[in-house]
Scaffold this active site. Structure first.
Site: not given
Ligand code: IPE
Ligand code: IPE
Ligand code: MG
Length: 230
Positions: A16, A33, A127
């Protein structure tokens, strides 16, 4: 059964903070990303170095379709590129790729690429990398209950449910890592994390380094797991 082996066999990671990383740098979210995909490669190498057997990465949730279309499309493109890269490097890499989640909503092209890499790496003995893609834990459990119903099992045991999960052969995660300071599961591995150790770090996923990974391993080695015993 108390304490634990020093190295977790299975680590699950909620990657995240890609969006916030990009925002801090005045870049589009997709740049975050892309940088996140590099962090995945770093962690795969680190896991191999430290002898972890299974790594599950939360790459796209069943709820992430709610994001702007441009971001979803960009993520799907990145996924295609990643699968192509893993297919190309399958020969020299010693990791097996599994994909967990509902396949049907993914494009036929992505489904085909998933099949190609999973087949090309199925014989690998190193792995195991499990990519949670269009994954939701509630969807996984509903899919399991549907399978059980179809088999005429109305009072399933834990073993029956386990057998119907997306990856029945994987052990439960010993350690769950979530980056970016958020402290929630976001519909990830609800069944499997019953006794998992949780590790939260403020580091944003694209910045997550081998050192950060090692810090999580060190913290894990200091935990005492009891599984309800003493
Ligand atoms: C969880 O992250 C999903 C992934 C890392 C793929 P999100 O960014 O979607 O989660 P929330 O919305 O903050 O809970
Ligand atoms: C995690 O990073 C990746 C996915 C959920 C695909 P985020 O895109 O959720 O990044 P934040 O939470 O907005 O910083
Ligand atoms: Mg996120």
């Amino acid at each position: 059964m108390s304490s634990s082996s020093p190295i977790p066999r299975h680590i699950a990671i909620i990657m995240d903070g890609n969006g916030r990383w990009a925002k801090q740098k005045n870049l589009p979210r997709l740049a975050g990303h892309n940088a996140g995909a590099k962090a995945v490669e770093r962690v795969i190498s680190a896991a191999q170095k430290y002898g972890v057997e299974f790594l599950t990465f939360y790459a796209f949730s069943t709820e992430n379709w709610a994001r702007p279309q441009e971001e979803v499309q960009g993520l799907m493109k990145l996924l295609e590129q990643t699968l192509d890269k893993y297919a190309k490097t399958a020969e020299k890499n010693n990791f097996r790729l599994l994909v967990s989640g509902r396949k049907e909503p993914l494009s036929p092209l992505i489904q085909e690429k998933i099949l190609r890499v999973t087949q090309a790496t199925a014989h690998k003995t190193g792995l195991t990398v499990n990519l949670a893609l269009n994954y939701g834990s509630r969807a996984e459990l509903l899919d399991a209950f549907a399978q059980l119903a179809a088999q005429g099992i109305s009072a399933p045991t834990e073993a029956d449910v386990q057998r119907c999960l997306y990856q029945p052969a994987l052990p439960d995660p010993d350690l769950l890592i979530r980056t970016s300071g958020e402290k929630r599961l976001s519909n990830f591995l609800l069944w499997q994390c019953a006794y998992t150790e949780f590790y939260f770090t403020d580091v944003l996923w694209p910045d997550f380094s081998e050192q950060d990974f090692k810090a999580a391993l060190d913290e894990y080695s200091r935990r005492t797991r009891r599984f309800g015993g003493i």
